[in-house]
Design an enzyme around this catalytic site. Structure first.
Site, PDB file in Angstrom:
ATOM      1  N   HIS A   1     -11.602   4.396   4.621  1.00  0.00           N
ATOM      2  CA  HIS A   1     -12.194   3.644   3.512  1.00  0.00           C
ATOM      3  C   HIS A   1     -11.271   2.492   3.143  1.00  0.00           C
ATOM      4  O   HIS A   1     -10.124   2.695   2.755  1.00  0.00           O
ATOM      5  CB  HIS A   1     -12.387   4.561   2.310  1.00  0.00           C
ATOM      6  CG  HIS A   1     -12.801   3.834   1.065  1.00  0.00           C
ATOM      7  ND1 HIS A   1     -13.982   3.141   0.971  1.00  0.00           N
ATOM      8  CD2 HIS A   1     -12.188   3.696  -0.137  1.00  0.00           C
ATOM      9  CE1 HIS A   1     -14.086   2.610  -0.230  1.00  0.00           C
ATOM     10  NE2 HIS A   1     -13.003   2.922  -0.918  1.00  0.00           N
TER      11      HIS A   1
ATOM     12  N   ASP B   1     -19.846   2.660   0.476  1.00  0.00           N
ATOM     13  CA  ASP B   1     -19.907   1.525   1.407  1.00  0.00           C
ATOM     14  C   ASP B   1     -21.153   1.626   2.295  1.00  0.00           C
ATOM     15  O   ASP B   1     -21.812   0.624   2.573  1.00  0.00           O
ATOM     16  CB  ASP B   1     -18.654   1.499   2.285  1.00  0.00           C
ATOM     17  CG  ASP B   1     -17.376   1.519   1.474  1.00  0.00           C
ATOM     18  OD1 ASP B   1     -17.045   0.490   0.883  1.00  0.00           O
ATOM     19  OD2 ASP B   1     -16.741   2.585   1.414  1.00  0.00           O
TER      20      ASP B   1
ATOM     21  N   ARG C   1       0.823  -1.206   0.000  1.00  0.00           N
ATOM     22  CA  ARG C   1       0.000   0.000   0.000  1.00  0.00           C
ATOM     23  C   ARG C   1       0.861   1.262   0.000  1.00  0.00           C
ATOM     24  O   ARG C   1       0.515   2.261  -0.631  1.00  0.00           O
ATOM     25  CB  ARG C   1      -0.915  -0.031   1.225  1.00  0.00           C
ATOM     26  CG  ARG C   1      -1.933   1.101   1.292  1.00  0.00           C
ATOM     27  CD  ARG C   1      -2.902   0.833   2.428  1.00  0.00           C
ATOM     28  NE  ARG C   1      -3.925   1.874   2.540  1.00  0.00           N
ATOM     29  CZ  ARG C   1      -3.807   2.955   3.274  1.00  0.00           C
ATOM     30  NH1 ARG C   1      -2.691   3.155   3.968  1.00  0.00           N
ATOM     31  NH2 ARG C   1      -4.778   3.850   3.342  1.00  0.00           N
TER      32      ARG C   1
ATOM     33  N   ARG D   1     -24.129   0.600   0.283  1.00  0.00           N
ATOM     34  CA  ARG D   1     -24.209  -0.863   0.203  1.00  0.00           C
ATOM     35  C   ARG D   1     -24.774  -1.436   1.501  1.00  0.00           C
ATOM     36  O   ARG D   1     -25.576  -2.385   1.480  1.00  0.00           O
ATOM     37  CB  ARG D   1     -22.816  -1.447  -0.075  1.00  0.00           C
ATOM     38  CG  ARG D   1     -22.312  -1.190  -1.492  1.00  0.00           C
ATOM     39  CD  ARG D   1     -20.853  -1.571  -1.646  1.00  0.00           C
ATOM     40  NE  ARG D   1     -20.412  -1.427  -3.041  1.00  0.00           N
ATOM     41  CZ  ARG D   1     -19.155  -1.298  -3.422  1.00  0.00           C
ATOM     42  NH1 ARG D   1     -18.192  -1.313  -2.502  1.00  0.00           N
ATOM     43  NH2 ARG D   1     -18.829  -1.172  -4.701  1.00  0.00           N
TER      44      ARG D   1
ATOM     45  N   ASN E   1      -8.179   6.365  -4.856  1.00  0.00           N
ATOM     46  CA  ASN E   1      -7.795   5.627  -3.655  1.00  0.00           C
ATOM     47  C   ASN E   1      -6.282   5.522  -3.488  1.00  0.00           C
ATOM     48  O   ASN E   1      -5.558   5.555  -4.475  1.00  0.00           O
ATOM     49  CB  ASN E   1      -8.399   4.215  -3.708  1.00  0.00           C
ATOM     50  CG  ASN E   1      -9.863   4.221  -3.322  1.00  0.00           C
ATOM     51  OD1 ASN E   1     -10.258   4.862  -2.360  1.00  0.00           O
ATOM     52  ND2 ASN E   1     -10.677   3.510  -4.091  1.00  0.00           N
TER      53      ASN E   1
END
Length: 306
Positions: free
Chosen positions: A178, A151, A91, A154, A123
């Site tokens: 996130h 999110d 990451r 959802r 992102n």
């Protein structure tokens, strides 16, 4: 009588799927704005703008290809450009690559309109929103990210299937960072003014399975079709609309939370000045621990780009 000038929304990375979906959603929602599609791949921007403009003939908005300099003078700048994480890539390396991209974009936008609002979608959005604020020079309240809005949508859809209540009448959030460090704020979730967890159809429901379903969904979409863009496109367009029309709607977006000392995905009222209010959600002890874990992760990642 002269026409009222339209507000301008520019989509950086508009030649790609997420950017194009955002531009199309703005037109389809009937937002009366001049939507500019901007991309380093000029041909892609031109193609998307031409295609989307065909959908605008019975809508108040317009769509065309734009330049980075024009984008810098927009009322709202939506950034969807960025590098994708490669299989097995750390990451930290992805953030390094996207730091260079975001800095280059902000440099290309200069001079940025002082009243412009930047909406980050790329992102990892929490960290990149922090980077965008630092490199753009705009006040923190004018630079936000899409965060956990999708999110949370959802989550509300999943809860609607269980309870039989419209998703628009369910107030429940995914918060934190996130991605891997997001969590469901079950203690704050409400239906009709009562705790969601008191609803008869929520009795005996495995909450962890709902969370896992939300976390897994993006991967299922990517596995089936390569990428996700419709859901995030409508979310980004809705936030942009709130910024343009001063709606003061509350979204779980990336905003700078003074009490936590960093950007994170947190409920905030969004209007024409950007963040109007950021709310202190009343979390339980377990959720507070999860939030602290997210805060530590975000601060650690952001500290490298002071």
């Amino acid at each position: 009588m002269s026409a009222i000038p339209k507000q301008r929304v520019s989509i950086i990375g508009g030649g790609g799927n997420v950017g194009a979906a955002t531009a199309f959603a703005l037109i389809a929602k009937g937002v009366p704005a001049d939507v500019l599609v901007v991309d380093v791949v000029d041909k892609a921007a031109e193609g998307q703008a031409l295609d989307i403009s065909d959908a605008s003939f019975m809508m108040p908005g317009t769509c065309r290809k734009g330049s980075f300099k024009e984008a810098g003078q927009s009322d709202v700048i939506v950034v969807t450009a960025g590098a994708r994480q490669q299989p097995g890539e750390p990451r930290s390396n992805l953030i390094d690559r996207n730091y260079k991209i975001i800095k280059s974009i902000m440099d290309s936008l200069q001079p940025i309109k002082p009243t412009a609002k930047i909406l980050m979608v790329s992102n990892p959005v929490d960290v990149l929103t922090d980077i965008a604020q630092k490199t753009s020079g705009l006040p923190r309240k004018q630079v936000i990210g899409s965060g956990t809005y999708l999110d949370s949508g959802r989550l509300r859809n999943a809860l609607s299937e269980i309870t039989g209540v419209s998703a628009t009448s369910i107030h429940a959030y995914m918060l934190g960072e996130h991605g891997d460090n997001q969590f469901t704020a079950w203690s704050t979730a409400r239906i009709g003014g009562r705790s969601l967890l008191d609803h008869p159809k929520m009795q005996g429901i495995d909450l962890d399975k709902i969370y896992e379903k939300i976390q897994r969904k993006a991967y299922e979409i990517i596995d089936a079709k390569g990428s996700t863009y419709y859901g995030i496109g409508i979310c980004a367009a809705t936030i942009a609309e709130a910024l343009l029309n001063n709606t003061s709607q509350v979204f779980p977006v990336v905003n700078y939370v003074e009490g936590r000392g960093c950007y994170l995905s947190w409920p905030a009222a969004i209007g024409s000045d950007g963040v109007e209010q950021s709310f202190d959600a009343n979390l339980n002890a377990e959720e507070e621990k999860k939030l602290q874990k997210a805060v530590v992760a975000i601060k650690e990642a952001c500290s490298k780009y002071e």
